[in-house]
Enzyme design. Structure first.
Site, PDB file in Angstrom:
ATOM      1  N   GLU A 281      -8.197   1.545   5.275  1.00 14.11           N
ATOM      2  CA  GLU A 281      -7.506   0.854   6.366  1.00 14.11           C
ATOM      3  C   GLU A 281      -7.932  -0.608   6.459  1.00 14.11           C
ATOM      4  O   GLU A 281      -7.116  -1.488   6.713  1.00 14.11           O
ATOM      5  CB  GLU A 281      -7.754   1.561   7.700  1.00 14.11           C
ATOM      6  CG  GLU A 281      -7.037   2.890   7.828  1.00 14.11           C
ATOM      7  CD  GLU A 281      -5.522   2.756   7.702  1.00 14.11           C
ATOM      8  OE1 GLU A 281      -4.965   1.697   8.026  1.00 14.11           O
ATOM      9  OE2 GLU A 281      -4.890   3.734   7.245  1.00 14.11           O
TER      10      GLU A 281
ATOM     11  N   TYR B 138      -5.193  -0.518  16.174  1.00 19.04           N
ATOM     12  CA  TYR B 138      -4.439   0.144  15.110  1.00 19.04           C
ATOM     13  C   TYR B 138      -5.375   0.973  14.219  1.00 19.04           C
ATOM     14  O   TYR B 138      -5.154   2.159  13.976  1.00 19.04           O
ATOM     15  CB  TYR B 138      -3.656  -0.877  14.251  1.00 19.04           C
ATOM     16  CG  TYR B 138      -3.339  -0.286  12.919  1.00 19.04           C
ATOM     17  CD1 TYR B 138      -2.329   0.664  12.812  1.00 19.04           C
ATOM     18  CD2 TYR B 138      -4.125  -0.568  11.794  1.00 19.04           C
ATOM     19  CE1 TYR B 138      -2.081   1.303  11.607  1.00 19.04           C
ATOM     20  CE2 TYR B 138      -3.892   0.069  10.598  1.00 19.04           C
ATOM     21  CZ  TYR B 138      -2.869   0.995  10.508  1.00 19.04           C
ATOM     22  OH  TYR B 138      -2.653   1.644   9.329  1.00 19.04           O
TER      23      TYR B 138
ATOM     24  N   ASP C  71       1.459  -0.470  13.747  1.00 14.86           N
ATOM     25  CA  ASP C  71       1.290  -1.636  12.873  1.00 14.86           C
ATOM     26  C   ASP C  71       2.679  -2.260  12.673  1.00 14.86           C
ATOM     27  O   ASP C  71       3.649  -1.840  13.318  1.00 14.86           O
ATOM     28  CB  ASP C  71       0.625  -1.241  11.545  1.00 14.86           C
ATOM     29  CG  ASP C  71       1.537  -0.395  10.657  1.00 14.86           C
ATOM     30  OD1 ASP C  71       2.604   0.052  11.139  1.00 14.86           O
ATOM     31  OD2 ASP C  71       1.201  -0.185   9.480  1.00 14.86           O
TER      32      ASP C  71
END
Ligand code: SF4
Length: 356
Positions: free
Chosen positions: A36, A119, A137
């Site tokens: 991520e 997020y 996102d």
């Protein structure tokens, strides 16, 4: 259309179509977190080799926490937005020190890690632990703005709130991990910024923008107020195969190396350059130099215009403007992490020979 119908259409589509990526084949929060962080502001094809390098070199969070920061930045070189790498390294150390080496398993715990925002916390919480948090996102906002034909600008605080509420409402609480992955994948591969493939979209019947025929009007973005232009001049001094570099202490490129930097208001003219060299006892008459103008480098709020001045010295500089300038062999520059445009310049140019 009922959300439960959309959920099942979406999951059917996802399970048939998703791209098999290594971070989707694991529930290990460390690997998911790494992916991520790497994928923020980075395309999957660009981020994948970095993910592989990081997981090979640091197979556990402990390995990453114990690594030298310079080594971490070197491995990150080329990905840009280096604060991500510095924060990631600091967060790994936080996990070792504050969480006894166990990755936090609650949304709040994950959110407390350095460099982890809403997020990323929602993504890790759902992908690793199946917690009921909807991710938001750019891909998800695009899908939702079209699905609801919602013209709230996505790049404003109001837009984030609005689309987070829509994402929360749309979340499939029985399958939060798969649902989040599916909406993101839909945005990345079908509901693309340009030419979305509506005919193959599992949400097509419910999509207001498609029904209205104005998909291209969404998402709406508010124009940025400003885009700052900066002129960066680097002095690439050379003498007997050596040069001078320092490690940046602040700014977007903190922790990376650079040549002596002079920032000017406008493009530097040659006469300005000669004037700037005078205090260094470098006189115009015997100054041998070459100027390289790099392509402009766009960041989110600024555009950088970079010029590299390769300057041949008669003698080693006996002044050092700051204590921490290092005199280094030019062929050792390949081992240091530089900002991306400078690294590209160094890789593309053989500049170790004296100028004619
Ligand atoms: Fe996006 Fe088209 Fe699907 Fe609507 S129908 S969500 S615009 S791909």
């Amino acid at each position: 259309m009922d959300n439960s119908v959309l959920h099942s259409k979406l999951l059917d589509w996802y399970q048939r179509s998703y791209r098999h990526l290594p971070w989707r084949e694991t529930r290990d929060p460390y690997f998911i977190w790494l992916s991520e962080i790497i994928l923020q502001q980075t395309r999957v094809d660009q981020g994948l080799p970095y993910y592989q390098r990081f997981t090979e070199k640091y197979p556990s969070i402990k390995d990453l926490a114990q690594a030298d920061q310079r080594e971490v930045l070197k491995l990150w070189e080329g990905l840009g937005y280096y604060s991500r790498a510095r924060n990631m390294h600091a967060a790994a150390q936080m996990v070792m020190e504050d969480w006894g080496g166990e990755f936090p398993q609650t949304h709040e715990g994950i959110l407390s890690l350095k460099g982890v925002g809403d997020y990323t916390a929602a993504a890790i919480a759902s992908f690793a632990f199946d917690l009921k948090h909807a991710v938001l996102d750019g891909n998800v906002m695009r899908v939702l703005s079209r699905l609801h034909a919602d013209a709230t600008p996505i790049n404003t605080g109001q837009g984030k709130k609005r689309f987070q509420a829509l994402a929360d409402d749309f979340l499939n609480t029985a399958e939060p991990a798969l649902h989040n992955q599916a909406v993101m994948e839909l945005g990345a591969t079908v509901c693309k910024p340009r030419n979305p493939d509506c005919l193959n979209c599992p949400l097509q019947e419910a999509c207001k923008a498609r029904v209205q025929g104005n998909v291209a009007d969404f998402p709406v973005k508010q124009r940025k107020q400003y885009d700052k232009h900066r002129q960066l001049n680097y002095w690439y001094f050379q003498k007997d195969g050596k040069t001078y570099v320092e490690q940046r202490e602040a700014g977007i490129w903190r922790g990376l190396f650079q040549f002596p930097l002079h920032e000017s208001d406008e493009t530097l003219k040659e006469k300005d350059f000669f004037n700037l060299m005078l205090p260094l006892n470098l006189q115009k008459a015997n100054l041998r130099y070459q100027r390289f103008t790099l392509s402009k480098h766009k960041l989110s709020h600024q555009t950088l215009f970079i010029t590299i001045w390769q300057i041949q010295l008669e003698d080693h500089l006996n002044w050092l403007p700051k204590e921490h300038w290092q005199e280094l062999p030019i062929n050792g520059l390949k081992d240091l992490a530089f900002p991306r445009p400078i690294r590209k310049f160094l890789d593309e140019n053989q500049l170790t020979l004296p100028l004619e």
